[in-house]
Design a protein around this motif. Sequence first.
Motif, short mmCIF file in Angstrom:
data_model
loop_
_atom_site.label_atom_id
_atom_site.label_comp_id
_atom_site.label_asym_id
_atom_site.label_seq_id
_atom_site.Cartn_x
_atom_site.Cartn_y
_atom_site.Cartn_z
N ARG A 114 54.15 81.06 29.08
CA ARG A 114 53.51 81.85 30.13
C ARG A 114 52.67 80.95 31.03
O ARG A 114 52.64 81.12 32.23
CB ARG A 114 52.62 82.93 29.53
CG ARG A 114 53.36 84.02 28.79
CD ARG A 114 52.38 85.09 28.31
NE ARG A 114 52.93 85.85 27.21
CZ ARG A 114 53.81 86.83 27.34
NH1 ARG A 114 54.25 87.15 28.52
NH2 ARG A 114 54.26 87.47 26.28
N SER A 115 51.98 80.00 30.44
CA SER A 115 51.09 79.09 31.16
C SER A 115 51.90 77.98 31.84
O SER A 115 52.62 77.23 31.18
CB SER A 115 50.09 78.46 30.19
OG SER A 115 49.53 77.30 30.74
N ARG A 116 51.73 77.86 33.14
CA ARG A 116 52.42 76.78 33.87
C ARG A 116 51.92 75.41 33.42
O ARG A 116 52.69 74.46 33.36
CB ARG A 116 52.21 76.95 35.37
CG ARG A 116 52.97 78.10 35.95
CD ARG A 116 52.76 78.14 37.46
NE ARG A 116 53.30 79.35 38.01
CZ ARG A 116 54.45 79.38 38.68
NH1 ARG A 116 55.13 78.28 38.86
NH2 ARG A 116 54.88 80.52 39.16
N ILE A 117 50.64 75.31 33.11
CA ILE A 117 50.07 74.04 32.66
C ILE A 117 50.72 73.61 31.35
O ILE A 117 51.14 72.47 31.19
CB ILE A 117 48.54 74.14 32.52
CG1 ILE A 117 47.90 74.34 33.89
CG2 ILE A 117 47.97 72.92 31.82
CD1 ILE A 117 46.44 74.71 33.85
N LEU A 118 50.80 74.54 30.40
CA LEU A 118 51.42 74.24 29.11
C LEU A 118 52.91 73.93 29.28
O LEU A 118 53.43 73.00 28.66
CB LEU A 118 51.20 75.40 28.15
CG LEU A 118 51.49 75.17 26.69
CD1 LEU A 118 50.74 73.97 26.14
CD2 LEU A 118 51.14 76.41 25.87
N GLN A 119 53.58 74.69 30.14
CA GLN A 119 55.00 74.45 30.39
C GLN A 119 55.23 73.05 30.95
O GLN A 119 56.14 72.35 30.52
CB GLN A 119 55.56 75.51 31.35
CG GLN A 119 57.05 75.46 31.54
CD GLN A 119 57.83 75.87 30.30
OE1 GLN A 119 57.36 76.61 29.46
NE2 GLN A 119 59.05 75.38 30.19
N LYS A 120 54.39 72.64 31.89
CA LYS A 120 54.52 71.29 32.46
C LYS A 120 54.26 70.21 31.41
O LYS A 120 54.98 69.23 31.33
CB LYS A 120 53.56 71.11 33.63
CG LYS A 120 54.12 71.49 34.96
CD LYS A 120 53.19 70.97 36.05
CE LYS A 120 53.75 71.20 37.39
NZ LYS A 120 54.65 70.19 37.84
#
Length: 163
Positions: A114-120
């Motif tokens: 869900r988190s773009r930061i974590l996904q990146k």
Amino acid sequence: MPTYTERTLVPYRPDQLFDLVADVGEYPRFLPWCVGARIRSRNERMLLADLAIGFGPFRESFTSRVTLERPERIHVTYENGPFRFLNNDWVFLPDPSGCPGGCEVDFFVAFEFRSRILQKAVGVVFGEAVRRMVNAFRKRAGEVYGPPSAPLGTATPSKVLIR
């Protein structure tokens, strides 16, 4: 959305590899980045498990439903946690060359946080992380079952697709 697919021959029987992957409660002992596991419920066909993963400054917990089709297939779906979705499949087939102690393993995982930061952050190391995870299962098979009982009929092929 990161996706990883691998097909490889492993010098252990399908039932042995099935049991190894289905033993979710043992994951923190050998699986990189798995820092906790709790089985909520389990029967012959399904288990509900909470896993905690940690890498660098990130630590997340999630719940997954694991469908067990012994000894051929394990299918994992996401129930609750930091993902938009998570799908994971393991398929264990007899060695196509006929070696009785061998197994062809098809592995697939796709997920999105869900988190773009974590996904990146995960996207940068995704391929290496999944390769380490698959290798951790190979190593664990040797620890649990000992050296392979028979060599595979052919060289151990590995087909990997990372997206």
